[in-house]
Design a protein around this motif. Structure first.
Motif, PDB file in Angstrom:
ATOM      1  N   GLY A 150       0.785  -1.236   0.000  1.00  0.00           N
ATOM      2  CA  GLY A 150       0.000   0.000   0.000  1.00  0.00           C
ATOM      3  C   GLY A 150       0.807   1.270   0.000  1.00  0.00           C
ATOM      4  O   GLY A 150       0.247   2.351   0.159  1.00  0.00           O
ATOM      5  N   SER A 151       2.132   1.184  -0.207  1.00  0.00           N
ATOM      6  CA  SER A 151       2.976   2.377  -0.116  1.00  0.00           C
ATOM      7  C   SER A 151       2.997   3.207  -1.394  1.00  0.00           C
ATOM      8  O   SER A 151       3.526   4.315  -1.409  1.00  0.00           O
ATOM      9  CB  SER A 151       4.413   1.974   0.237  1.00  0.00           C
ATOM     10  OG  SER A 151       4.966   1.157  -0.791  1.00  0.00           O
ATOM     11  N   GLY A 152       2.451   2.695  -2.459  1.00  0.00           N
ATOM     12  CA  GLY A 152       2.413   3.412  -3.731  1.00  0.00           C
ATOM     13  C   GLY A 152       1.455   2.722  -4.667  1.00  0.00           C
ATOM     14  O   GLY A 152       0.695   1.825  -4.260  1.00  0.00           O
ATOM     15  N   LEU A 153       1.482   3.106  -5.943  1.00  0.00           N
ATOM     16  CA  LEU A 153       0.586   2.488  -6.899  1.00  0.00           C
ATOM     17  C   LEU A 153       1.163   2.571  -8.293  1.00  0.00           C
ATOM     18  O   LEU A 153       2.032   3.398  -8.591  1.00  0.00           O
ATOM     19  CB  LEU A 153      -0.800   3.126  -6.858  1.00  0.00           C
ATOM     20  CG  LEU A 153      -0.970   4.588  -7.257  1.00  0.00           C
ATOM     21  CD1 LEU A 153      -2.417   4.846  -7.679  1.00  0.00           C
ATOM     22  CD2 LEU A 153      -0.645   5.514  -6.082  1.00  0.00           C
ATOM     23  N   ALA A 154       0.682   1.682  -9.153  1.00  0.00           N
ATOM     24  CA  ALA A 154       1.033   1.687 -10.569  1.00  0.00           C
ATOM     25  C   ALA A 154      -0.215   2.023 -11.364  1.00  0.00           C
ATOM     26  O   ALA A 154      -1.301   1.493 -11.087  1.00  0.00           O
ATOM     27  CB  ALA A 154       1.594   0.338 -10.990  1.00  0.00           C
ATOM     28  N   VAL A 155      -0.061   2.913 -12.348  1.00  0.00           N
ATOM     29  CA  VAL A 155      -1.184   3.392 -13.149  1.00  0.00           C
ATOM     30  C   VAL A 155      -0.877   3.126 -14.610  1.00  0.00           C
ATOM     31  O   VAL A 155       0.201   3.474 -15.101  1.00  0.00           O
ATOM     32  CB  VAL A 155      -1.413   4.905 -12.937  1.00  0.00           C
ATOM     33  CG1 VAL A 155      -2.657   5.371 -13.687  1.00  0.00           C
ATOM     34  CG2 VAL A 155      -1.522   5.244 -11.451  1.00  0.00           C
TER      35      VAL A 155
END
Length: 284
Positions: A150-155
């Motif tokens: 949950g520390s970042g995301l990919a888009v």
């Protein structure tokens, strides 16, 4: 199983009894786009485009987002057809994911908007919008996925790019890492949409699937490509790793990026993944 339909319905399929129950429906009343008096046009806007199943203390709850520009939270154990909570979105929903660590939901909407919702419990579960920002990509969002922690995301976008973004503005440290984007799913001058992203549950690497019919694995933190799987006959519509990352389910299905035309039949493959195809190259 829970499904979302083009008619806006959210349905539960009981595997043991083979019965189907309608949990709720996107009515189109909260359409965030331009209003229309034409019933046929309105019907086209109510599709339930995204679903997430909540976990932990919220097990049994399902979030849905749709082309009507609404997010709804449903209790799958109830048949009241009324959502527990609803949030107006800034546009149509194209991608959504749930972070079980922080009980947070991200929704990629039209207009490159990214909406972050926090699930909280008072007397009953509630949903609060905690952040709205623009995607760092220049074109429409097609898919969005949280890192496993949950520390970042990919888009992923329709323009053959993936952005790796972080969540410092939500109080989650990026440990000094900066957001970046890279090109993918291209063949010469032809650019294909990135339809789906799936993270490996242990290594934190991820796979992308595009309209070019390819699946590629990446080490996002070290900015390295790991491998490209043999090409499939048509677009890759969805990907999912199993619980330990040893297998990858691949949905090969034409996504109508070139309009109505003849296309190969829809197929689902389950592929055994080698450690070398998923493990970070700099991991010890």
């Amino acid at each position: 199983l829970v499904t979302g339909g083009l008619d806006g319905t959210v349905r539960k399929f009981d595997i043991s009894t083979s019965t189907v129950t309608i949990i709720g429906k996107h009515s189109g009343n909260g359409d965030a786009g331009a209003a229309s008096n034409e019933n046929t046009q309105q019907q086209q806007k109510v599709g339930c485009s995204c679903l997430v199943a909540l976990q932990g203390p919220y097990e049994g709850l399902v979030g849905s987002a749709g082309w009507d520009g609404m997010f709804h939270l449903w209790d799958t154990t109830q048949t009241t057809a009324e959502p527990m909570a609803s949030i107006q979105l800034p546009g149509k929903a194209f991608g959504m994911d749930y972070d079980p660590t922080h009980h947070r939901i991200v929704i990629g909407c039209s207009g490159r908007k990214m909406v972050f919702l926090q699930v909280r419990t008072t007397t009953t579960p509630q949903v609060e919008k905690v952040l709205e920002r623009e995607s760092s990509l220049k074109y429409q969002t097609r898919t969005v996925q949280f890192f496993p922690d949950g520390s970042g995301l990919a888009v992923g976008s329709i323009e053959g790019r993936v952005a790796v973004e972080f969540l410092d503005d939500l109080g989650i440290s990026s440990n000094g890492m900066k957001k970046y984007a890279f090109k993918c799913h291209r063949d010469g001058d032809v650019v294909y949409p990135v339809n789906t992203i799936a993270f490996h549950p242990h290594y934190g690497t991820f796979a992308t699937g595009g309209c070019d019919g390819t699946v590629v694995t990446w080490d996002g933190l070290h900015k390295k490509k790991l491998t490209t799987l043999p090409k499939f006959t048509t677009s890759i519509a969805a990907l999912a790793f199993n619980h330990d990352g040893s297998e990858l389910a691949i949905a090969s299905s034409y996504t109508f990026e070139e309009g109505e035309r003849d296309h190969p039949r829809d197929e689902i493959y389950v592929r055994q993944m080698l450690e070398s195809e998923c493990k970070p190259k700099q991991a010890s």
